[in-house]
Design an enzyme around this catalytic site. Structure first.
Site, short mmCIF file in Angstrom:
data_model
loop_
_atom_site.label_atom_id
_atom_site.label_comp_id
_atom_site.label_asym_id
_atom_site.label_seq_id
_atom_site.Cartn_x
_atom_site.Cartn_y
_atom_site.Cartn_z
N ASN A 63 0.87 -1.18 0.00
CA ASN A 63 0.00 0.00 0.00
C ASN A 63 0.91 1.23 0.00
OD1 ASN A 63 -1.70 2.11 0.52
ND2 ASN A 63 -2.71 1.14 2.27
N TYR A 155 -9.03 15.09 -5.38
CA TYR A 155 -8.15 14.57 -6.43
C TYR A 155 -7.31 15.70 -7.04
CZ TYR A 155 -6.87 11.90 -10.65
OH TYR A 155 -6.19 11.26 -11.66
P1 NAI Z 1 -6.42 2.38 -12.47
O1 NAI Z 1 -7.45 2.53 -11.43
O2 NAI Z 1 -6.69 1.54 -13.66
O3 NAI Z 1 -5.04 1.90 -11.84
C1 NAI Z 1 -4.56 2.45 -10.64
C2 NAI Z 1 -3.52 1.54 -10.08
O4 NAI Z 1 -3.07 2.06 -8.84
C3 NAI Z 1 -4.06 0.14 -9.82
O5 NAI Z 1 -3.09 -0.80 -10.21
C4 NAI Z 1 -4.27 0.14 -8.31
O6 NAI Z 1 -4.16 -1.15 -7.75
C5 NAI Z 1 -3.12 1.01 -7.88
N1 NAI Z 1 -3.32 1.55 -6.54
C6 NAI Z 1 -4.36 2.30 -6.09
N2 NAI Z 1 -4.21 2.57 -4.79
C7 NAI Z 1 -3.05 1.97 -4.40
C8 NAI Z 1 -2.36 1.88 -3.16
N3 NAI Z 1 -2.82 2.46 -2.04
N4 NAI Z 1 -1.20 1.19 -3.12
C9 NAI Z 1 -0.71 0.58 -4.24
N5 NAI Z 1 -1.31 0.65 -5.44
C10 NAI Z 1 -2.48 1.33 -5.51
O7 NAI Z 1 -6.04 3.88 -12.90
P2 NAI Z 1 -5.27 4.48 -14.15
O8 NAI Z 1 -6.27 5.18 -14.97
O9 NAI Z 1 -4.36 3.49 -14.78
O10 NAI Z 1 -4.43 5.61 -13.40
C11 NAI Z 1 -3.05 5.56 -13.16
C12 NAI Z 1 -2.60 6.93 -12.70
O11 NAI Z 1 -2.89 7.90 -13.70
C13 NAI Z 1 -3.30 7.42 -11.42
O12 NAI Z 1 -2.38 8.11 -10.61
C14 NAI Z 1 -4.35 8.36 -11.95
O13 NAI Z 1 -4.71 9.31 -11.01
C15 NAI Z 1 -3.62 8.96 -13.14
N6 NAI Z 1 -4.48 9.56 -14.13
C16 NAI Z 1 -5.38 8.79 -14.83
C17 NAI Z 1 -6.18 9.39 -15.77
C18 NAI Z 1 -7.17 8.62 -16.58
O14 NAI Z 1 -7.91 9.26 -17.35
N7 NAI Z 1 -7.22 7.31 -16.50
C19 NAI Z 1 -6.14 10.84 -16.02
C20 NAI Z 1 -5.16 11.53 -15.23
C21 NAI Z 1 -4.37 10.90 -14.33
#
Ligand code: NAI
Length: 244
Positions: A63, A155
């Site tokens: 985490n 966020y």
């Molecule tokens: P997602 O929800 O598909 O993946 C997020 C990942 O972070 C997952 O693997 C999850 O298990 C992990 N995670 C969450 N909390 C955690 C914790 N406490 N400890 C360890 N791992 C943790 O999201 P996505 O879309 O791939 O996002 C990745 C990054 O990009 C994030 O930081 C998100 O805020 C950012 N982002 C995403 C956008 C989008 O449109 N998808 C836009 C702008 C930023």
């Protein structure tokens, strides 16, 4: 290109993080996939890195919000894979809600994961970078942190915090030859956004390039920053022009 370096990718089990892990593996880096819960997904990403690119890859359950767990995880990665030189702070969550109704735990959880999580990993890897005389940090922020987004006060604050963290760390570690940059995605098609973006014409019409981004679009920008020797403290938007 990155052979001999280990890259830590937080939240590397799916979405943008998985694309970044595979991209950095394709460039020769050994990969530590840090995941929150789904061991099978994390292992799948490792298997892909190993079978397609012949690098070492290992999954670590951690985490990112927990300071001591991150400390232990970084020590384990150093022990298993060695040469920790690249850190991609990608793990992130949303807990959206209007400010007048936002619950305190939802504010705290988002700050703890998105901002403190990035701090925790930088805190525990920076001494390795300094000793190894090499370090490339890329933090995943968001355009929400640059222009704000209604319903995302928690966020947007966390992602704006990531930009401040990036700039301060960039200045502090530059004398050691370590760079720290950020990527600010717009709408990228992943689990996080699927419900909002799928079939939503209003969102697509707000994007000058006329489409939602892919995880690979973000991974390409991360790869660029990891290989850029003379760029630090920079924030690159990967948003199809949405926040111009
Ligand atoms: P997602 O929800 O598909 O993946 C997020 C990942 O972070 C997952 O693997 C999850 O298990 C992990 N995670 C969450 N909390 C955690 C914790 N406490 N400890 C360890 N791992 C943790 O999201 P996505 O879309 O791939 O996002 C990745 C990054 O990009 C994030 O930081 C998100 O805020 C950012 N982002 C995403 C956008 C989008 O449109 N998808 C836009 C702008 C930023």
């Amino acid at each position: 290109m990155l052979k001999g370096h280990t890259a830590i990718v937080t939240g590397g089990s799916r979405g943008i993080g998985a694309a970044i892990a595979v991209k950095l593996a394709s460039m020769g880096a050994d990969i530590a996939v840090v995941y929150a819960g789904n061991e099978n997904l994390a292992q799948d990403v490792c298997d892909k890195c190993i079978s397609e690119y012949g690098v070492n890859a290992k999954a670590y359950k951690c985490n990112v919000a927990e300071y001591d767990s991150v400390k232990e995880t970084v020590a384990a990665i150093k022990n298993d894979l060695g040469n920790v030189g690249i850190l991609i702070n990608n793990a992130g969550i949303t807990r959206d809600g209007l400010i007048a109704m936002m619950k305190e735990p939802d504010f705290d959880a988002v700050i703890d994961t998105n901002l403190k999580g990035a701090f925790n990993f930088i805190r525990h890897t920076s001494s390795l970078f300094i000793r190894g005389k090499y370090g490339r940090i890329v933090n995943i922020s968001s355009v929400s942190g640059m222009i704000g987004n209604p319903g995302q006060a928690n966020y947007s604050a966390s992602k704006a915090g990531v930009i401040g963290l990036t700039k301060a760390v960039a200045r502090e570690l530059a004398p050691k030859g370590i760079t720290c940059n950020a990527v600010a995605p717009g709408f990228i098609g992943t689990d996080m956004t699927r419900e909002i973006t799928e079939g939503n014409e209003a969102i697509v019409s707000a994007i000058p390039l006329g489409r939602v981004g892919t995880p690979e679009d973000v991974a390409n920008a991360v790869a660029f920053l990891v290989t850029a020797d003379y760029i630090t403290g920079e924030i690159i938007r990967v948003d199809g022009g949405m926040a111009i």
